[in-house]
Design a protein around this motif. Sequence first.
Motif, PDB file in Angstrom:
ATOM      1  N   GLY A 127       0.835  -1.190   0.000  1.00  0.00           N
ATOM      2  CA  GLY A 127       0.000   0.000   0.000  1.00  0.00           C
ATOM      3  C   GLY A 127       0.872   1.243   0.000  1.00  0.00           C
ATOM      4  N   ARG A 128       0.299   2.337   0.458  1.00  0.00           N
ATOM      5  CA  ARG A 128       1.042   3.595   0.401  1.00  0.00           C
ATOM      6  C   ARG A 128       0.972   4.387   1.710  1.00  0.00           C
ATOM      7  N   GLU A 129       0.028   4.029   2.592  1.00  0.00           N
ATOM      8  CA  GLU A 129      -0.177   4.822   3.805  1.00  0.00           C
ATOM      9  C   GLU A 129       0.993   4.711   4.773  1.00  0.00           C
ATOM     10  N   GLY A 130       1.766   3.609   4.681  1.00  0.00           N
ATOM     11  CA  GLY A 130       2.937   3.478   5.539  1.00  0.00           C
ATOM     12  C   GLY A 130       3.919   4.603   5.283  1.00  0.00           C
ATOM     13  N   ALA A 131       4.083   4.960   4.005  1.00  0.00           N
ATOM     14  CA  ALA A 131       4.983   6.063   3.653  1.00  0.00           C
ATOM     15  C   ALA A 131       4.454   7.377   4.214  1.00  0.00           C
ATOM     16  N   ALA A 132       3.120   7.557   4.210  1.00  0.00           N
ATOM     17  CA  ALA A 132       2.532   8.789   4.745  1.00  0.00           C
ATOM     18  C   ALA A 132       2.787   8.900   6.246  1.00  0.00           C
ATOM     19  N   VAL A 133       2.642   7.802   6.970  1.00  0.00           N
ATOM     20  CA  VAL A 133       2.878   7.803   8.417  1.00  0.00           C
ATOM     21  C   VAL A 133       4.346   8.086   8.712  1.00  0.00           C
ATOM     22  N   GLN A 134       5.248   7.464   7.949  1.00  0.00           N
ATOM     23  CA  GLN A 134       6.676   7.679   8.188  1.00  0.00           C
ATOM     24  C   GLN A 134       7.107   9.079   7.789  1.00  0.00           C
ATOM     25  N   MET A 135       6.518   9.616   6.721  1.00  0.00           N
ATOM     26  CA  MET A 135       6.780  11.006   6.375  1.00  0.00           C
ATOM     27  C   MET A 135       6.264  11.927   7.478  1.00  0.00           C
ATOM     28  N   GLY A 136       5.111  11.566   8.051  1.00  0.00           N
ATOM     29  CA  GLY A 136       4.583  12.345   9.165  1.00  0.00           C
ATOM     30  C   GLY A 136       5.548  12.374  10.330  1.00  0.00           C
ATOM     31  N   GLY A 137       6.135  11.215  10.653  1.00  0.00           N
ATOM     32  CA  GLY A 137       7.126  11.165  11.717  1.00  0.00           C
ATOM     33  C   GLY A 137       8.367  11.972  11.382  1.00  0.00           C
ATOM     34  N   SER A 138       8.786  11.906  10.110  1.00  0.00           N
ATOM     35  CA  SER A 138       9.965  12.644   9.656  1.00  0.00           C
ATOM     36  C   SER A 138       9.736  14.151   9.740  1.00  0.00           C
ATOM     37  N   VAL A 139       8.547  14.592   9.293  1.00  0.00           N
ATOM     38  CA  VAL A 139       8.209  16.025   9.363  1.00  0.00           C
ATOM     39  C   VAL A 139       8.116  16.482  10.811  1.00  0.00           C
ATOM     40  N   ALA A 140       7.482  15.671  11.658  1.00  0.00           N
ATOM     41  CA  ALA A 140       7.351  16.027  13.070  1.00  0.00           C
ATOM     42  C   ALA A 140       8.715  16.151  13.735  1.00  0.00           C
ATOM     43  N   GLU A 141       9.627  15.251  13.397  1.00  0.00           N
ATOM     44  CA  GLU A 141      10.981  15.314  13.961  1.00  0.00           C
ATOM     45  C   GLU A 141      11.696  16.586  13.498  1.00  0.00           C
ATOM     46  N   THR A 142      11.491  16.954  12.242  1.00  0.00           N
ATOM     47  CA  THR A 142      12.110  18.173  11.723  1.00  0.00           C
ATOM     48  C   THR A 142      11.569  19.409  12.431  1.00  0.00           C
ATOM     49  N   VAL A 143      10.246  19.468  12.598  1.00  0.00           N
ATOM     50  CA  VAL A 143       9.629  20.587  13.328  1.00  0.00           C
ATOM     51  C   VAL A 143      10.135  20.615  14.765  1.00  0.00           C
ATOM     52  N   ASN A 144      10.257  19.447  15.350  1.00  0.00           N
ATOM     53  CA  ASN A 144      10.742  19.344  16.727  1.00  0.00           C
ATOM     54  C   ASN A 144      12.165  19.903  16.858  1.00  0.00           C
ATOM     55  N   ARG A 145      13.009  19.591  15.863  1.00  0.00           N
ATOM     56  CA  ARG A 145      14.396  20.085  15.892  1.00  0.00           C
ATOM     57  C   ARG A 145      14.441  21.607  15.683  1.00  0.00           C
ATOM     58  N   TRP A 146      13.626  22.083  14.746  1.00  0.00           N
ATOM     59  CA  TRP A 146      13.627  23.520  14.447  1.00  0.00           C
ATOM     60  C   TRP A 146      13.234  24.353  15.663  1.00  0.00           C
ATOM     61  N   PHE A 147      12.169  23.906  16.336  1.00  0.00           N
ATOM     62  CA  PHE A 147      11.635  24.682  17.454  1.00  0.00           C
ATOM     63  C   PHE A 147      12.198  24.229  18.807  1.00  0.00           C
ATOM     64  N   LYS A 148      13.117  23.252  18.778  1.00  0.00           N
ATOM     65  CA  LYS A 148      13.765  22.763  19.997  1.00  0.00           C
ATOM     66  C   LYS A 148      12.749  22.379  21.069  1.00  0.00           C
ATOM     67  N   LEU A 149      11.876  21.440  20.705  1.00  0.00           N
ATOM     68  CA  LEU A 149      10.778  21.020  21.580  1.00  0.00           C
ATOM     69  C   LEU A 149      11.080  19.655  22.194  1.00  0.00           C
ATOM     70  N   LYS A 150      12.203  19.544  22.847  1.00  0.00           N
ATOM     71  CA  LYS A 150      12.617  18.248  23.376  1.00  0.00           C
ATOM     72  C   LYS A 150      11.573  17.646  24.308  1.00  0.00           C
ATOM     73  N   ALA A 151      10.913  18.478  25.112  1.00  0.00           N
ATOM     74  CA  ALA A 151       9.928  17.968  26.070  1.00  0.00           C
ATOM     75  C   ALA A 151       8.670  17.463  25.391  1.00  0.00           C
ATOM     76  N   ASP A 152       8.404  17.930  24.188  1.00  0.00           N
ATOM     77  CA  ASP A 152       7.170  17.564  23.475  1.00  0.00           C
ATOM     78  C   ASP A 152       7.426  16.623  22.304  1.00  0.00           C
ATOM     79  N   THR A 153       8.571  15.956  22.279  1.00  0.00           N
ATOM     80  CA  THR A 153       8.933  15.102  21.144  1.00  0.00           C
ATOM     81  C   THR A 153       7.884  14.039  20.875  1.00  0.00           C
ATOM     82  N   LYS A 154       7.453  13.312  21.912  1.00  0.00           N
ATOM     83  CA  LYS A 154       6.484  12.235  21.734  1.00  0.00           C
ATOM     84  C   LYS A 154       5.181  12.763  21.167  1.00  0.00           C
ATOM     85  N   ILE A 155       4.722  13.900  21.696  1.00  0.00           N
ATOM     86  CA  ILE A 155       3.454  14.466  21.241  1.00  0.00           C
ATOM     87  C   ILE A 155       3.554  14.906  19.783  1.00  0.00           C
ATOM     88  N   MET A 156       4.671  15.502  19.407  1.00  0.00           N
ATOM     89  CA  MET A 156       4.841  15.941  18.028  1.00  0.00           C
ATOM     90  C   MET A 156       4.874  14.745  17.066  1.00  0.00           C
TER      91      MET A 156
END
Length: 437
Positions: A127-156
């Motif tokens: 299928g294709r949704e696995g890539a969407a979920v992993q891209m979501g995790g990748s984007v969230a990690e990038t946003v987390n790094r940009w805004f330095k949200l170490k305490a909110d990593t899991k939530i992001m």
Amino acid sequence: MRILQMGNIKKYIHVVMLLGKWILLGGLIGVVVGTTTAFLLETNDYLGKVREGNGWLIGLLPLGGIALGYMYMKFGTSMINNTLHDAAELNNLVIDAVHGTKTVLRRMGPIVYLGTFLTVVLGGSTGREGAAVQMGGSVAETVNRWFKLKADTKIMLMSGISAGFGAAFGTPITGAVFGMEMAALGKLKFEAVVPCLVASFAGHYVTENGWGVKHEHFTIQTLPDHSMLTFAKIILAAVIFGILSVSYCQLRHGIQRISERMFKKNHMKRAFVGGLIIVAFTLFAGSQDYNGRGLPMLEQSFKEDVPPYAFLAKLVFTAVTLGTGFVGGEAIPLFFMGATLGNALHAIMGLPLAFLAALGLIAVFCGGANTPIAAFLLAMELFNGKGMEYFFIACIVSYIVSGHHGLWPAQTMYEPKSRLYNVTNGEPIGRIEKRKK
């Protein structure tokens, strides 16, 4: 008194600022993931049509496996804090990141996109949704790094998962809950509900309304009458669907373990041999109905009879494809297996064809993903709330029957499904499976 009032005001301000931050970041993640998911869906559909119009492309799947394996071995690994972080772990890496034991690689999203495109155009069963979920995790990690949200990593990260799922299926409510439910069985982190909800709805809106991507729709024409016999049939069917989900998970993980051991985790060799096997299976089947997503037969299963062995063929094709190192989503293949098995059972069980296909679609996904709440909400969104009492029962039964098994060994168990096994709080189901063996 005034000091207490000032303290309360500060607390309210803190809460408002925290909610504002989550809404803003959840929206940002949703917009980015919605855009990337729209690209994923449109590109995958185009590549699927290219493959269907050029049947000879399936012969290149083994070579595509070498290219995909090289990409993951060369660019998909990183040593962080003396721990290997491997993008080839796919959703398991995202789940481990939610638990704080590993980190999602920011390059994971682009890698899995390219890998999914390669798998789809050359005829891998995925299928294709696995890539969407992993891209979501990748984007969230990038946003987390940009805004330095170490305490909110899991939530992001949960927000990224929600955005990817909601955008991929056009089911924003399901996406919001899936992000919170995917990582652990028996535990929901309700602290993440606001960013997950915002991210999922934003991702869905951007994908569907912003970019005009249309999702598949399935229709249930007739529902069975309420009776004790009907509910008994629903329970029996759900047991069968739960067993099917376990069978797929065990075969897929078994193939992965054997291929990794045989080829010493060389992804290039694993995928090359896996590609050869899929080519051989395709020639034996005499058609490409079980390659790619298999959407035409999935849609057909809601309208007319399909081959009674279709669910088994898809199970084998997908288990070999993903078990040997190709990438993609597993939800659509599970939908296919469940719907076609329901189609095969409808004449025996005396239940409406489309209804039983829909029940199988939801129940098999529920048993594999171990997300009963999200699966029930998925049924409500996909089928406009029809037969909610039947789907609720089917989700609960399938979830219980699937036991301590699932698509993702990194999922942790916080509430055992059975008292027959001693489960340590927070123990991964992969470790539980090994101990039972």
